[in-house]
Each structure stands twice: as C-alpha cells, then as structure tokens.
Write a protein that holds these residues in place. Structure first.
Motif, PDB file in Angstrom:
ATOM      1  N   LEU A  87      48.999  40.296 -66.627  1.00  0.00           N
ATOM      2  CA  LEU A  87      47.858  39.801 -67.685  1.00  0.00           C
ATOM      3  C   LEU A  87      47.102  41.009 -68.327  1.00  0.00           C
ATOM      4  CD1 LEU A  87      46.729  36.518 -66.215  1.00  0.00           C
ATOM      5  CD2 LEU A  87      48.462  36.602 -67.992  1.00  0.00           C
ATOM      6  N   THR A  88      47.612  41.867 -69.069  1.00  0.00           N
ATOM      7  CA  THR A  88      47.025  43.184 -69.522  1.00  0.00           C
ATOM      8  C   THR A  88      46.337  42.953 -70.762  1.00  0.00           C
ATOM      9  OG1 THR A  88      49.367  43.490 -70.861  1.00  0.00           O
ATOM     10  CG2 THR A  88      48.922  44.578 -68.476  1.00  0.00           C
ATOM     11  N   ALA A  89      46.475  42.020 -71.587  1.00  0.00           N
ATOM     12  CA  ALA A  89      45.838  41.552 -72.799  1.00  0.00           C
ATOM     13  C   ALA A  89      44.706  40.847 -72.897  1.00  0.00           C
ATOM     14  CB  ALA A  89      46.748  41.251 -73.739  1.00  0.00           C
ATOM     15  N   VAL A  90      44.171  40.541 -71.498  1.00  0.00           N
ATOM     16  CA  VAL A  90      43.083  39.878 -71.403  1.00  0.00           C
ATOM     17  C   VAL A  90      41.851  40.443 -70.577  1.00  0.00           C
ATOM     18  CG1 VAL A  90      44.402  37.783 -70.806  1.00  0.00           C
ATOM     19  CG2 VAL A  90      43.419  39.032 -69.122  1.00  0.00           C
ATOM     20  N   THR A  91      40.731  39.954 -71.003  1.00  0.00           N
ATOM     21  CA  THR A  91      39.259  40.608 -70.246  1.00  0.00           C
ATOM     22  C   THR A  91      38.876  39.557 -69.123  1.00  0.00           C
ATOM     23  OG1 THR A  91      38.629  41.426 -72.325  1.00  0.00           O
ATOM     24  CG2 THR A  91      37.018  41.208 -70.682  1.00  0.00           C
ATOM     25  N   TRP A  92      38.673  40.113 -68.132  1.00  0.00           N
ATOM     26  CA  TRP A  92      38.225  39.352 -66.793  1.00  0.00           C
ATOM     27  C   TRP A  92      36.899  39.571 -66.796  1.00  0.00           C
ATOM     28  CZ3 TRP A  92      41.826  36.722 -64.391  1.00  0.00           C
ATOM     29  CH2 TRP A  92      43.067  36.912 -64.283  1.00  0.00           C
ATOM     30  N   VAL A  93      36.256  38.477 -66.604  1.00  0.00           N
ATOM     31  CA  VAL A  93      34.790  38.132 -66.322  1.00  0.00           C
ATOM     32  C   VAL A  93      34.547  37.931 -64.977  1.00  0.00           C
ATOM     33  CG1 VAL A  93      32.796  37.083 -67.299  1.00  0.00           C
ATOM     34  CG2 VAL A  93      34.685  37.545 -68.822  1.00  0.00           C
ATOM     35  N   LYS A  94      33.635  38.508 -64.488  1.00  0.00           N
ATOM     36  CA  LYS A  94      33.041  38.511 -63.156  1.00  0.00           C
ATOM     37  C   LYS A  94      31.577  37.834 -63.116  1.00  0.00           C
ATOM     38  CE  LYS A  94      33.717  41.833 -60.386  1.00  0.00           C
ATOM     39  NZ  LYS A  94      33.865  43.267 -59.799  1.00  0.00           N
ATOM     40  N   SER A  95      31.111  37.028 -62.203  1.00  0.00           N
ATOM     41  CA  SER A  95      30.010  36.260 -61.976  1.00  0.00           C
ATOM     42  C   SER A  95      28.861  37.521 -61.964  1.00  0.00           C
ATOM     43  CB  SER A  95      30.011  35.436 -61.084  1.00  0.00           C
ATOM     44  OG  SER A  95      28.557  35.035 -60.597  1.00  0.00           O
ATOM     45  N   SER A  96      27.634  37.325 -62.225  1.00  0.00           N
ATOM     46  CA  SER A  96      26.521  38.258 -62.036  1.00  0.00           C
ATOM     47  C   SER A  96      26.076  37.860 -60.560  1.00  0.00           C
ATOM     48  CB  SER A  96      25.309  37.859 -63.062  1.00  0.00           C
ATOM     49  OG  SER A  96      25.117  36.664 -63.007  1.00  0.00           O
ATOM     50  N   ALA A 130      39.471  34.802 -67.021  1.00  0.00           N
ATOM     51  CA  ALA A 130      40.041  35.457 -68.381  1.00  0.00           C
ATOM     52  C   ALA A 130      40.449  34.423 -69.336  1.00  0.00           C
ATOM     53  CB  ALA A 130      40.949  36.539 -68.131  1.00  0.00           C
ATOM     54  N   ALA A 131      40.009  34.293 -70.394  1.00  0.00           N
ATOM     55  CA  ALA A 131      40.478  33.406 -71.407  1.00  0.00           C
ATOM     56  C   ALA A 131      41.746  33.921 -71.817  1.00  0.00           C
ATOM     57  CB  ALA A 131      39.616  33.396 -72.597  1.00  0.00           C
ATOM     58  N   LEU A 132      42.885  33.105 -71.582  1.00  0.00           N
ATOM     59  CA  LEU A 132      44.170  33.177 -72.307  1.00  0.00           C
ATOM     60  C   LEU A 132      44.530  33.025 -73.886  1.00  0.00           C
ATOM     61  CD1 LEU A 132      46.196  31.960 -69.016  1.00  0.00           C
ATOM     62  CD2 LEU A 132      45.692  34.346 -69.533  1.00  0.00           C
ATOM     63  N   GLY A 157      45.942  31.048 -76.287  1.00  0.00           N
ATOM     64  CA  GLY A 157      46.484  29.395 -76.356  1.00  0.00           C
ATOM     65  C   GLY A 157      45.326  28.686 -76.009  1.00  0.00           C
ATOM     66  N   GLY A 158      44.230  29.226 -75.272  1.00  0.00           N
ATOM     67  CA  GLY A 158      43.222  28.106 -74.786  1.00  0.00           C
ATOM     68  C   GLY A 158      43.352  27.942 -73.183  1.00  0.00           C
ATOM     69  N   GLY A 159      44.135  28.580 -72.552  1.00  0.00           N
ATOM     70  CA  GLY A 159      44.030  28.267 -71.080  1.00  0.00           C
ATOM     71  C   GLY A 159      43.122  29.510 -70.638  1.00  0.00           C
ATOM     72  N   ILE A 160      42.618  29.353 -68.988  1.00  0.00           N
ATOM     73  CA  ILE A 160      41.898  29.994 -68.269  1.00  0.00           C
ATOM     74  C   ILE A 160      42.496  30.783 -67.137  1.00  0.00           C
ATOM     75  CG2 ILE A 160      39.605  30.457 -67.069  1.00  0.00           C
ATOM     76  CD1 ILE A 160      39.142  29.917 -70.008  1.00  0.00           C
ATOM     77  N   ALA A 161      42.701  32.130 -66.785  1.00  0.00           N
ATOM     78  CA  ALA A 161      43.245  32.443 -65.558  1.00  0.00           C
ATOM     79  C   ALA A 161      42.148  32.779 -64.711  1.00  0.00           C
ATOM     80  CB  ALA A 161      43.974  33.551 -66.160  1.00  0.00           C
ATOM     81  N   VAL A 162      42.432  32.548 -63.356  1.00  0.00           N
ATOM     82  CA  VAL A 162      41.525  32.848 -62.199  1.00  0.00           C
ATOM     83  C   VAL A 162      42.070  33.724 -61.366  1.00  0.00           C
ATOM     84  CG1 VAL A 162      39.999  31.731 -60.505  1.00  0.00           C
ATOM     85  CG2 VAL A 162      40.362  30.477 -62.552  1.00  0.00           C
ATOM     86  N   ARG A 163      41.374  34.624 -60.679  1.00  0.00           N
ATOM     87  CA  ARG A 163      42.157  35.804 -59.640  1.00  0.00           C
ATOM     88  C   ARG A 163      40.836  36.026 -58.856  1.00  0.00           C
ATOM     89  NH1 ARG A 163      42.731  41.497 -62.688  1.00  0.00           N
ATOM     90  NH2 ARG A 163      40.448  42.166 -62.826  1.00  0.00           N
ATOM     91  N   ASN A 164      41.222  36.560 -57.726  1.00  0.00           N
ATOM     92  CA  ASN A 164      40.370  36.862 -56.562  1.00  0.00           C
ATOM     93  C   ASN A 164      40.216  38.468 -57.039  1.00  0.00           C
ATOM     94  OD1 ASN A 164      39.506  38.179 -54.170  1.00  0.00           O
ATOM     95  ND2 ASN A 164      40.444  36.672 -52.953  1.00  0.00           N
ATOM     96  N   SER A 165      39.042  39.004 -57.090  1.00  0.00           N
ATOM     97  CA  SER A 165      38.597  40.116 -57.280  1.00  0.00           C
ATOM     98  C   SER A 165      39.098  41.225 -56.264  1.00  0.00           C
ATOM     99  CB  SER A 165      37.079  40.462 -57.478  1.00  0.00           C
ATOM    100  OG  SER A 165      36.418  40.126 -56.142  1.00  0.00           O
ATOM    101  N   ARG A 166      39.368  40.762 -55.036  1.00  0.00           N
ATOM    102  CA  ARG A 166      39.605  41.947 -53.972  1.00  0.00           C
ATOM    103  C   ARG A 166      41.278  42.128 -54.115  1.00  0.00           C
ATOM    104  NH1 ARG A 166      37.181  37.948 -49.826  1.00  0.00           N
ATOM    105  NH2 ARG A 166      38.688  36.754 -50.506  1.00  0.00           N
ATOM    106  N   THR A 221      43.696  24.571 -67.628  1.00  0.00           N
ATOM    107  CA  THR A 221      43.234  24.313 -68.875  1.00  0.00           C
ATOM    108  C   THR A 221      41.592  24.410 -69.234  1.00  0.00           C
ATOM    109  OG1 THR A 221      42.846  21.753 -68.666  1.00  0.00           O
ATOM    110  CG2 THR A 221      45.004  22.534 -69.217  1.00  0.00           C
ATOM    111  N   ARG A 222      41.152  24.487 -70.237  1.00  0.00           N
ATOM    112  CA  ARG A 222      39.674  24.523 -70.487  1.00  0.00           C
ATOM    113  C   ARG A 222      39.031  23.314 -69.875  1.00  0.00           C
ATOM    114  NH1 ARG A 222      37.718  28.644 -73.317  1.00  0.00           N
ATOM    115  NH2 ARG A 222      39.382  30.108 -74.405  1.00  0.00           N
ATOM    116  N   GLU A 223      39.516  22.209 -70.079  1.00  0.00           N
ATOM    117  CA  GLU A 223      39.062  21.086 -69.547  1.00  0.00           C
ATOM    118  C   GLU A 223      38.872  21.028 -68.110  1.00  0.00           C
ATOM    119  OE1 GLU A 223      40.780  20.541 -73.693  1.00  0.00           O
ATOM    120  OE2 GLU A 223      41.740  21.361 -71.686  1.00  0.00           O
TER     121      GLU A 223
END
Length: 87
Positions: free
Chosen positions: A22-31, A43-45, A47-56, A66-68
C-alpha cells in the motif's frame, strides 16, 4: 472487498495483503503510541476503506475494513467496551 481501479488495471484491497504494497497511502499513528513501537497504524484507502497494520511490522499483513466497521470500533472504544482487555 474494496477495489481500486487505476491506469485500466484493477487492484483489490483484501484482508491480509502486505501493508508494504500500500504505497500510495498515508499511515497515521495514535498520539498515545510509545517509543517502542507499540501501536496500530491506520490508512484511508482510495474507494473509502481503512487499512490497519501493526507498526512493529510495517510490511506485514494489513487488515482492511469499511469506514462503518471502523466507526463502530471507535465508538465501542470510546464507550469503554474493550477496557478489560488492556487493564
């Protein structure tokens, strides 16, 4: 299943796909994450989806929601539904 189309070629976003793909997305980390990398990134995908990954494991698997689905999870977290899992 979410799908992105570009340059005439279909690209599918599916659960378990490599987050590194997923190279064209911006990953966001919790403060609230800490310096040892104990956090989940989202990361927002297109088409509207959300991807989740482990930062490690930033190139490991990504889960796609989905956003829902994410909205329901966030609402539950705000309400304390998962507090017993981390307390």
């Amino acid at each position: 299943m979410l799908e992105r189309r570009g340059a005439g070629v279909g690209v599918e976003f599916v659960n378990g796909m490599r987050a590194g793909a997923l190279t064209a997305v911006t990953w966001v980390k919790s403060s609230h994450s800490n310096a040892t990398g104990n956090c989940v990134e989202m990361a927002a995908l297109p088409g509207g989806g959300i991807a989740v990954r482990n930062s490690r494991d930033p190139h490991g698997p990504a889960l796609v929601y989905t956003r829902e689905e994410i909205a329901a999870f966030v609402a539950g977290a705000r309400d304390g539904d998962f507090d017993a899992m981390v307390g």
